[in-house]
Design a protein around this motif. Sequence first.
Motif, PDB file in Angstrom:
ATOM      1  N   PRO A 242       0.805  -1.232   0.000  1.00 54.02           N
ATOM      2  CA  PRO A 242       0.000   0.000   0.000  1.00 54.02           C
ATOM      3  C   PRO A 242       0.832   1.273   0.000  1.00 54.02           C
ATOM      4  CG  PRO A 242      -0.965  -1.598   1.487  1.00 54.02           C
ATOM      5  CD  PRO A 242       0.353  -2.162   1.051  1.00 54.02           C
ATOM      6  N   LEU A 243       2.035   1.244   0.612  1.00 52.80           N
ATOM      7  CA  LEU A 243       2.896   2.424   0.591  1.00 52.80           C
ATOM      8  C   LEU A 243       3.397   2.712  -0.821  1.00 52.80           C
ATOM      9  CD1 LEU A 243       5.079   2.185   3.821  1.00 52.80           C
ATOM     10  CD2 LEU A 243       3.135   3.683   3.352  1.00 52.80           C
ATOM     11  N   MET A 244       3.642   1.666  -1.601  1.00 52.10           N
ATOM     12  CA  MET A 244       4.015   1.875  -3.001  1.00 52.10           C
ATOM     13  C   MET A 244       2.880   2.560  -3.743  1.00 52.10           C
ATOM     14  SD  MET A 244       5.801  -1.777  -3.946  1.00 52.10           S
ATOM     15  CE  MET A 244       7.006  -2.544  -2.845  1.00 52.10           C
ATOM     16  N   TYR A 245       1.662   2.170  -3.406  1.00 53.69           N
ATOM     17  CA  TYR A 245       0.494   2.790  -4.029  1.00 53.69           C
ATOM     18  C   TYR A 245       0.354   4.243  -3.587  1.00 53.69           C
ATOM     19  CZ  TYR A 245      -3.395   1.437  -7.019  1.00 53.69           C
ATOM     20  OH  TYR A 245      -4.222   1.276  -8.096  1.00 53.69           O
ATOM     21  N   VAL A 246       0.714   4.533  -2.334  1.00 54.95           N
ATOM     22  CA  VAL A 246       0.734   5.920  -1.867  1.00 54.95           C
ATOM     23  C   VAL A 246       1.707   6.731  -2.712  1.00 54.95           C
ATOM     24  CG1 VAL A 246       1.371   7.450   0.037  1.00 54.95           C
ATOM     25  CG2 VAL A 246       0.073   5.372   0.507  1.00 54.95           C
ATOM     26  N   LEU A 247       2.899   6.194  -2.929  1.00 55.07           N
ATOM     27  CA  LEU A 247       3.919   6.879  -3.708  1.00 55.07           C
ATOM     28  C   LEU A 247       3.426   7.159  -5.124  1.00 55.07           C
ATOM     29  CD1 LEU A 247       6.837   7.927  -3.788  1.00 55.07           C
ATOM     30  CD2 LEU A 247       7.557   5.603  -4.403  1.00 55.07           C
ATOM     31  N   PHE A 248       2.828   6.160  -5.743  1.00 56.99           N
ATOM     32  CA  PHE A 248       2.265   6.307  -7.080  1.00 56.99           C
ATOM     33  C   PHE A 248       1.233   7.428  -7.124  1.00 56.99           C
ATOM     34  CE2 PHE A 248      -1.814   4.595  -8.991  1.00 56.99           C
ATOM     35  CZ  PHE A 248      -1.649   5.175 -10.245  1.00 56.99           C
ATOM     36  N   ASN A 249       0.338   7.459  -6.154  1.00 58.73           N
ATOM     37  CA  ASN A 249      -0.731   8.448  -6.153  1.00 58.73           C
ATOM     38  C   ASN A 249      -0.246   9.842  -5.786  1.00 58.73           C
ATOM     39  OD1 ASN A 249      -3.295   7.129  -6.895  1.00 58.73           O
ATOM     40  ND2 ASN A 249      -2.823   5.781  -5.188  1.00 58.73           N
ATOM     41  N   VAL A 250       0.775   9.943  -4.942  1.00 58.49           N
ATOM     42  CA  VAL A 250       1.342  11.256  -4.622  1.00 58.49           C
ATOM     43  C   VAL A 250       1.953  11.876  -5.878  1.00 58.49           C
ATOM     44  CG1 VAL A 250       3.219  12.416  -3.406  1.00 58.49           C
ATOM     45  CG2 VAL A 250       1.718  10.866  -2.166  1.00 58.49           C
ATOM     46  N   VAL A 251       2.720  11.085  -6.619  1.00 57.70           N
ATOM     47  CA  VAL A 251       3.302  11.588  -7.874  1.00 57.70           C
ATOM     48  C   VAL A 251       2.194  12.005  -8.837  1.00 57.70           C
ATOM     49  CG1 VAL A 251       4.675  10.962  -9.907  1.00 57.70           C
ATOM     50  CG2 VAL A 251       5.416  10.240  -7.636  1.00 57.70           C
ATOM     51  N   GLY A 252       1.170  11.152  -8.972  1.00 58.91           N
ATOM     52  CA  GLY A 252       0.063  11.477  -9.864  1.00 58.91           C
ATOM     53  C   GLY A 252      -0.678  12.737  -9.446  1.00 58.91           C
ATOM     54  N   VAL A 282       6.989   1.872 -18.252  1.00 60.64           N
ATOM     55  CA  VAL A 282       6.773   1.368 -16.894  1.00 60.64           C
ATOM     56  C   VAL A 282       6.444  -0.126 -16.920  1.00 60.64           C
ATOM     57  CG1 VAL A 282       5.247   1.477 -14.886  1.00 60.64           C
ATOM     58  CG2 VAL A 282       6.122   3.584 -15.901  1.00 60.64           C
ATOM     59  N   TYR A 283       5.561  -0.540 -17.836  1.00 60.18           N
ATOM     60  CA  TYR A 283       5.207  -1.956 -17.917  1.00 60.18           C
ATOM     61  C   TYR A 283       6.401  -2.799 -18.351  1.00 60.18           C
ATOM     62  CZ  TYR A 283       0.267  -1.956 -16.756  1.00 60.18           C
ATOM     63  OH  TYR A 283      -0.917  -1.902 -16.074  1.00 60.18           O
ATOM     64  N   LEU A 284       7.236  -2.258 -19.238  1.00 55.84           N
ATOM     65  CA  LEU A 284       8.462  -2.967 -19.592  1.00 55.84           C
ATOM     66  C   LEU A 284       9.350  -3.129 -18.359  1.00 55.84           C
ATOM     67  CD1 LEU A 284      10.243  -4.208 -21.804  1.00 55.84           C
ATOM     68  CD2 LEU A 284      11.199  -1.909 -22.198  1.00 55.84           C
ATOM     69  N   GLY A 285       9.391  -2.090 -17.522  1.00 50.31           N
ATOM     70  CA  GLY A 285      10.152  -2.178 -16.281  1.00 50.31           C
ATOM     71  C   GLY A 285       9.642  -3.280 -15.372  1.00 50.31           C
ATOM     72  N   PHE A 286       8.315  -3.432 -15.245  1.00 45.38           N
ATOM     73  CA  PHE A 286       7.762  -4.509 -14.429  1.00 45.38           C
ATOM     74  C   PHE A 286       8.086  -5.882 -15.019  1.00 45.38           C
ATOM     75  CE2 PHE A 286       5.030  -1.341 -12.298  1.00 45.38           C
ATOM     76  CZ  PHE A 286       5.053  -1.837 -11.002  1.00 45.38           C
ATOM     77  N   ALA A 287       8.177  -5.962 -16.340  1.00 47.46           N
ATOM     78  CA  ALA A 287       8.541  -7.240 -16.966  1.00 47.46           C
ATOM     79  C   ALA A 287       9.988  -7.613 -16.683  1.00 47.46           C
ATOM     80  CB  ALA A 287       8.302  -7.158 -18.472  1.00 47.46           C
ATOM     81  N   LEU A 288      10.880  -6.627 -16.660  1.00 47.43           N
ATOM     82  CA  LEU A 288      12.318  -6.895 -16.522  1.00 47.43           C
ATOM     83  C   LEU A 288      12.810  -6.804 -15.080  1.00 47.43           C
ATOM     84  CD1 LEU A 288      13.610  -4.817 -19.589  1.00 47.43           C
ATOM     85  CD2 LEU A 288      13.122  -7.276 -19.495  1.00 47.43           C
ATOM     86  N   ALA A 289      11.975  -6.356 -14.154  1.00 48.40           N
ATOM     87  CA  ALA A 289      12.408  -6.070 -12.788  1.00 48.40           C
ATOM     88  C   ALA A 289      12.912  -7.313 -12.065  1.00 48.40           C
ATOM     89  CB  ALA A 289      11.256  -5.450 -12.003  1.00 48.40           C
ATOM     90  N   ARG A 290      13.860  -7.068 -11.185  1.00 47.44           N
ATOM     91  CA  ARG A 290      14.392  -8.110 -10.310  1.00 47.44           C
ATOM     92  C   ARG A 290      14.579  -7.514  -8.915  1.00 47.44           C
ATOM     93  NH1 ARG A 290      13.089 -10.207 -14.203  1.00 47.44           N
ATOM     94  NH2 ARG A 290      14.140 -11.713 -15.560  1.00 47.44           N
ATOM     95  N   GLY A 291      14.108  -8.197  -7.877  1.00 49.03           N
ATOM     96  CA  GLY A 291      14.319  -7.746  -6.516  1.00 49.03           C
ATOM     97  C   GLY A 291      13.198  -6.877  -5.973  1.00 49.03           C
ATOM     98  N   ALA A 292      13.124  -6.818  -4.636  1.00 52.13           N
ATOM     99  CA  ALA A 292      12.019  -6.136  -3.961  1.00 52.13           C
ATOM    100  C   ALA A 292      12.104  -4.621  -4.037  1.00 52.13           C
ATOM    101  CB  ALA A 292      11.974  -6.571  -2.492  1.00 52.13           C
ATOM    102  N   ALA A 293      13.274  -4.060  -4.396  1.00 54.04           N
ATOM    103  CA  ALA A 293      13.406  -2.602  -4.463  1.00 54.04           C
ATOM    104  C   ALA A 293      12.818  -2.039  -5.749  1.00 54.04           C
ATOM    105  CB  ALA A 293      14.877  -2.208  -4.346  1.00 54.04           C
ATOM    106  N   PRO A 295       9.988  -2.470  -7.501  1.00 55.14           N
ATOM    107  CA  PRO A 295       8.614  -1.952  -7.553  1.00 55.14           C
ATOM    108  C   PRO A 295       8.447  -0.557  -6.961  1.00 55.14           C
ATOM    109  CG  PRO A 295       8.616  -4.233  -6.823  1.00 55.14           C
ATOM    110  CD  PRO A 295      10.043  -3.778  -6.839  1.00 55.14           C
ATOM    111  N   TRP A 296       9.282  -0.185  -5.990  1.00 53.53           N
ATOM    112  CA  TRP A 296       9.183   1.162  -5.423  1.00 53.53           C
ATOM    113  C   TRP A 296       9.429   2.218  -6.506  1.00 53.53           C
ATOM    114  CZ3 TRP A 296       7.471   2.312  -0.634  1.00 53.53           C
ATOM    115  CH2 TRP A 296       7.443   1.277   0.319  1.00 53.53           C
ATOM    116  N   ALA A 297      10.502   2.035  -7.270  1.00 52.58           N
ATOM    117  CA  ALA A 297      10.821   2.990  -8.326  1.00 52.58           C
ATOM    118  C   ALA A 297       9.768   2.958  -9.429  1.00 52.58           C
ATOM    119  CB  ALA A 297      12.202   2.683  -8.902  1.00 52.58           C
ATOM    120  N   LEU A 298       9.300   1.764  -9.774  1.00 53.20           N
ATOM    121  CA  LEU A 298       8.344   1.629 -10.870  1.00 53.20           C
ATOM    122  C   LEU A 298       6.989   2.225 -10.508  1.00 53.20           C
ATOM    123  CD1 LEU A 298       9.316  -1.958 -12.052  1.00 53.20           C
ATOM    124  CD2 LEU A 298       9.588   0.157 -13.361  1.00 53.20           C
ATOM    125  N   PHE A 299       6.537   2.038  -9.284  1.00 57.48           N
ATOM    126  CA  PHE A 299       5.264   2.651  -8.875  1.00 57.48           C
ATOM    127  C   PHE A 299       5.371   4.174  -8.863  1.00 57.48           C
ATOM    128  CE2 PHE A 299       3.551  -1.458  -7.396  1.00 57.48           C
ATOM    129  CZ  PHE A 299       2.220  -1.289  -7.739  1.00 57.48           C
TER     130      PHE A 299
END
Length: 392
Positions: A242-252, A282-293, A295-299
């Motif tokens: 949910p914090l990642m979603y907060v970050l996404f919505n704050v930027v938006g 962004v979707y390409l980033g989710f396809a290629l992403a590795r590791g738990a960090a 998604p923070w940048a991508l959101f």
Amino acid sequence: RNVRMMGIVSLLTDASSEMVYPVLPLFLANVLGAPVVAVGVIESLAEATASFMKLGSGWVSDRIGRRKPLVALGYTLSNVVKPVLALTQSWPAVLVLRMADRLGKGVRTAPRDALIAESCTAAERGRSFGVHRALDTAGAALGPLIAWLVLSLDPGAGGYRTIFAISAIPGAAAILVVLLGVRDTSAPAAKTAPTARITLRGLPRPLAVFTAISFVFALANSSDAMLILRAQDLGAAAATIPLMYVLFNVVGALLAGPLGARSDRVGRRAMLVFGFGGYALVYLGFALARGAAAPWALFALYGIPYAATEGMARAYVCDLAGPVGRGTALGGYTLVLGMAALPSSALAGLLWDTLTHAAPFAVSAVLMGASALALLLGGRRLGPEPGGEIAG
């Protein structure tokens, strides 16, 4: 006044919805044991329900020359059913409630957007939709923050159900604001339209071309539930998502107003090309992403194209449609998006379960990139930039 009041209504409704939405896929997968393809089916049917209803509600609001009754009905339905999720014990029950929630969204959206368009001048349209989107997205940032606080205290099934119950508080406030604070507008030209049936014939050709391009984009734009599950798949703890979603919505929220105002100067189509292309990256980033960090940048990056497209697509439809039958045009546009949404998330879930977890995001990136290119090259078929003309 209406732009401000509708912004507050959307802020409160999104605070309610978005404390539920980021955790609902996790509740389905982690508590109810639903497969990812079931999550995709739920989201596909829910979003399609909303989009199919938008055409009828937009047409009705044109016929009666009033927007507020349908806006109020839609917000009431959505905000009443969400808290009932706290009682669910199976994913089919979630499906029924999610469809009812989206039915309310479908009833309200086209009349609400038409009301906003009629409450400002053409030269202020991009800014007005941007301001509304900024307030909407601010609420969408508040909701996940509350969800994170609750899940941090109780990460089990009880925490999820507490979130669903709490969502009733801002939802009830939203209903009061729309009933007491919003003033209706009239649409006399549309009200006296000779046709007594729903029809999209006679809508401008540029609008049809833009709608076709948007169909391809919507086919690729599966539910954010897939992004949430991908974040958990990459190793993120459920309580932090949910914090990642907060970050996404704050930027938006921060960018929606400025980008909306900029579209009044540079033209809506240019802003949408930027947004569609940003979604692809962004979707390409989710396809290629590795590791738990990752998604923070991508959101966080996800908030940029969201701000550039969410309100601007509706403003562009209003530009292309003209003042007569604007509610029907908005409803027809979202109906086509609903036809794309029907298979979108279900196919994404199927790709996840049968191929790889990265596959749905790679396919989406390709289709989104194609949509951006088609919009960029649309040129003559889309006609001159309404936003640019207004600014000039």
